[in-house]
Design a protein around this motif. Structure first.
Motif, PDB file in Angstrom:
ATOM      1  N   HIS A 156       0.770  -1.448   0.025  1.00 27.10           N
ATOM      2  CA  HIS A 156       0.003   0.079   0.165  1.00 27.10           C
ATOM      3  C   HIS A 156       0.957   1.394  -0.061  1.00 27.10           C
ATOM      4  O   HIS A 156       0.339   2.280  -0.167  1.00 27.10           O
ATOM      5  CB  HIS A 156      -0.951   0.095   1.415  1.00 27.10           C
ATOM      6  CG  HIS A 156      -0.317  -0.419   2.513  1.00 27.10           C
ATOM      7  ND1 HIS A 156       0.848   0.545   3.090  1.00 27.10           N
ATOM      8  CD2 HIS A 156      -0.345  -1.304   3.370  1.00 27.10           C
ATOM      9  CE1 HIS A 156       1.377   0.221   4.167  1.00 27.10           C
ATOM     10  NE2 HIS A 156       0.846  -0.956   4.167  1.00 27.10           N
ATOM     11  N   SER A 157       2.143   1.133   0.304  1.00 30.47           N
ATOM     12  CA  SER A 157       3.004   2.326   0.367  1.00 30.47           C
ATOM     13  C   SER A 157       4.155   1.917  -0.449  1.00 30.47           C
ATOM     14  O   SER A 157       5.064   1.084  -0.205  1.00 30.47           O
ATOM     15  CB  SER A 157       3.261   2.798   1.756  1.00 30.47           C
ATOM     16  OG  SER A 157       2.308   2.849   2.466  1.00 30.47           O
ATOM     17  N   ARG A 214       0.380   2.223   7.046  1.00 25.23           N
ATOM     18  CA  ARG A 214       0.634   3.406   5.869  1.00 25.23           C
ATOM     19  C   ARG A 214       1.899   3.908   6.368  1.00 25.23           C
ATOM     20  O   ARG A 214       2.455   3.878   7.615  1.00 25.23           O
ATOM     21  CB  ARG A 214      -0.262   4.494   5.817  1.00 25.23           C
ATOM     22  CG  ARG A 214      -0.029   5.365   4.778  1.00 25.23           C
ATOM     23  CD  ARG A 214      -0.443   5.145   3.653  1.00 25.23           C
ATOM     24  NE  ARG A 214      -0.299   6.289   2.645  1.00 25.23           N
ATOM     25  CZ  ARG A 214       0.214   6.217   1.439  1.00 25.23           C
ATOM     26  NH1 ARG A 214       0.848   5.204   1.291  1.00 25.23           N
ATOM     27  NH2 ARG A 214       0.109   7.300   0.821  1.00 25.23           N
ATOM     28  N   ARG A 316      -6.438   4.548   4.532  1.00 30.31           N
ATOM     29  CA  ARG A 316      -4.864   4.961   4.451  1.00 30.31           C
ATOM     30  C   ARG A 316      -4.446   5.856   3.454  1.00 30.31           C
ATOM     31  O   ARG A 316      -3.333   6.624   3.878  1.00 30.31           O
ATOM     32  CB  ARG A 316      -4.207   3.624   4.463  1.00 30.31           C
ATOM     33  CG  ARG A 316      -4.177   2.725   3.224  1.00 30.31           C
ATOM     34  CD  ARG A 316      -3.714   1.109   3.341  1.00 30.31           C
ATOM     35  NE  ARG A 316      -4.697   0.560   4.287  1.00 30.31           N
ATOM     36  CZ  ARG A 316      -4.263  -0.620   4.932  1.00 30.31           C
ATOM     37  NH1 ARG A 316      -2.806  -0.743   4.745  1.00 30.31           N
ATOM     38  NH2 ARG A 316      -5.076  -1.337   5.572  1.00 30.31           N
ATOM     39  N   HIS A 317      -5.105   5.706   2.250  1.00 25.77           N
ATOM     40  CA  HIS A 317      -4.526   6.793   1.290  1.00 25.77           C
ATOM     41  C   HIS A 317      -5.414   8.057   1.334  1.00 25.77           C
ATOM     42  O   HIS A 317      -5.247   8.916   0.187  1.00 25.77           O
ATOM     43  CB  HIS A 317      -4.739   6.195  -0.177  1.00 25.77           C
ATOM     44  CG  HIS A 317      -3.913   5.077  -0.206  1.00 25.77           C
ATOM     45  ND1 HIS A 317      -4.436   3.682  -0.047  1.00 25.77           N
ATOM     46  CD2 HIS A 317      -2.603   4.774  -0.381  1.00 25.77           C
ATOM     47  CE1 HIS A 317      -3.376   2.665  -0.156  1.00 25.77           C
ATOM     48  NE2 HIS A 317      -2.409   3.530  -0.333  1.00 25.77           N
TER      49      HIS A 317
END
Lengths: 363, 89
Positions: A156-157, A214, A316-317
């Motif tokens: 995700h990151s 994150r 998270r984004h």
């Protein structure tokens, strides 16, 4: 220069906001009624990207070369064929694009893409084609990864070191933090100091099963990193060699998003929810928590945020900060979009009726 | 030649009018469709080449059995319908 524009990816479209003398307003509406899960503004050449999840029809990537006036579908990453005897208990097939970032400043055309079920991909041609980073996929410890927030694990990151585009750091739920210093040829896990409260005691400190929700890097002090983890907040000041837990966050240290000030590594913002078991704002009050001293103390910021029976969750984004560190924005599951122009001291709601927000990016 | 028809929900993403193609199996018929319409392939099949999870294919009104290899036979004048399962929100 403060950012006057942001892209908000939602379950029913991609919305572009512009700030004028009158305030923030929607100036662009793209992919209306479609599920847009991430967007990217490539500052090197001005290209825009949108990742869509059509559910039935799969994940697609679209690119615009004219500021959003027109879009063209480009390639989505494709997984290799899974060998018949492979022990993975899931198909090698793209489920979601969960990270989308531009390469280094002199690598125009290079994009990086993180996915569920855990593959990392690189494009050298603005998304016309993607290559899987097999070195990471074939890492023996990759087999220890498992799903966090989805049935399968995901990246995700993706953070490119501003000093060297061959240095990348990725965050995996649940797979820990991984680092490459040779453009992806080799990888090392770098989660030492993190611990997982969802594991049995013998596995708690296993670096390859950690759940950083994150990862954020300070642009001007790139060895300074912050992680909002599944069971707390962690900080590194040595480029992820070691992580230290920050236990002073209030009203809670549970959440999904984190951003760090581009110039001040001790300053970071979080959007807390009550706990893993209670993923709603503490006391029905939406707040942002901020530390300006590396986690020694936190302030609870609530000016302009809903304080009664508000059940917004921030993914998270869905929290971003502009390149000056003065403007922040976050969008929520209940369709609200909040902006601060003073580093979080005060907020204004600029939308109440968006579809659930998945990602926010200042342009 | 079998005739292949696609759900209207696909039309908003990719142009895919009903088309007649040659093929003795669903796989062959769809391959012929995608040869002329390559962008459509990724909307019906996943990156393994299997039918996407929430898609359904019917041959003459009967759901296919082989969702991975799409080997179900189709007669010369048969009807292939590519549809989606509904889900909301």
């Amino acid at each position: 220069m403060q950012s006057d524009s942001m892209h908000v990816a939602t379950r029913k479209g991609l919305f572009v906001y512009q700030r004028s003398s009158g305030g923030w307003s929607i100036t662009g509406r793209h992919f209306l009624a479609d599920n847009v899960t991430l967007s990217l503004v490539d500052r090197r050449d001005g290209h825009l990207y949108a990742a869509l999840d059509h559910g039935h029809f799969g994940v697609k990537v679209h690119r615009s070369a004219d500021g959003g006036a027109s879009w063209q579908e480009v390639a989505a990453p494709t997984y290799p064929e899974k060998p018949a005897d492979d022990p993975d208990g899931f198909d090698w097939s793209l489920q979601l694009i969960w990270a989308l970032e531009a390469g280094g400043p002199d690598e125009e055309g290079v994009l990086w893409c993180g996915t569920i079920p855990g593959g990392l991909f690189r494009s050298a041609d603005r998304g016309d084609s993607w290559k899987m980073i097999r070195s990471l996929w074939d890492e023996p410890q990759r087999r220890d990864w498992f799903g966090g927030g989805a049935d399968q694990p995901g990246i995700h990151s993706i953070s490119i070191d501003p000093r060297d585009p061959a240095h990348l750091m990725i965050g995996v739920s649940c797979g820990g933090v991984w680092v490459t210093t040779d453009g992806g040829a080799t990888w090392r896990v770098r989660s030492a100091g993190m611990w997982a409260d969802y594991m049995p005691p013998e596995r708690r400190e296993d670096p390859a099963i950690q759940d950083p929700h994150r990862l954020a890097r300070c642009r001007s002090a790139p060895d300074h990193l912050w992680v909002q983890h599944h069971n707390g907040i962690f900080r590194s000041t040595d480029g992820a060699a070691t992580w230290t837990e920050v236990t002073t966050a209030a009203p809670s240290s549970f959440g999904f998003a984190v951003v760090v000030h581009p110039e001040r590594p001790e300053t970071a913002w979080f959007v807390p929810a009550a706990s893993d078991e209670q993923r709603i704002p503490v006391g029905g009050k939406v707040v942002v928590s901020r530390t300006t001293d590396g986690g020694e103390t936190f302030e609870v910021l609530d000016r302009g945020l809903p304080g009664v029976d508000a059940y917004d969750l921030t993914f998270r984004h869905a929290l971003d900060i502009d390149s000056t560190g003065e403007r922040l924005a976050f969008g929520t599951t209940t369709g609200n979009l909040f902006v601060s122009e003073d580093g979080g001291d005060s907020w204004q709601a600029i939308s109440h009726h968006l579809p659930p927000v998945y990602a926010v990016r200042f342009a | 030649m079998p005739r292949v028809t696609f759900t209207r929900n696909l039309q908003r993403h990719v142009e895919c009018p009903p088309v007649e193609v040659s093929g003795a199996t669903v796989a062959e018929a769809l391959a012929a469709v995608f040869a002329a319409n390559p962008r459509l392939r990724g909307y019906v099949l996943d990156d393994r080449g299997a039918l996407r999870q929430h898609m359904a294919v019917f041959v003459d009104g009967r759901a296919i059995e082989d969702r991975i290899g799409l080997g179900d036979p189709v007669a010369d004048g048969g009807d292939i319908h590519v549809l989606q399962a509904l889900s909301g929100g």
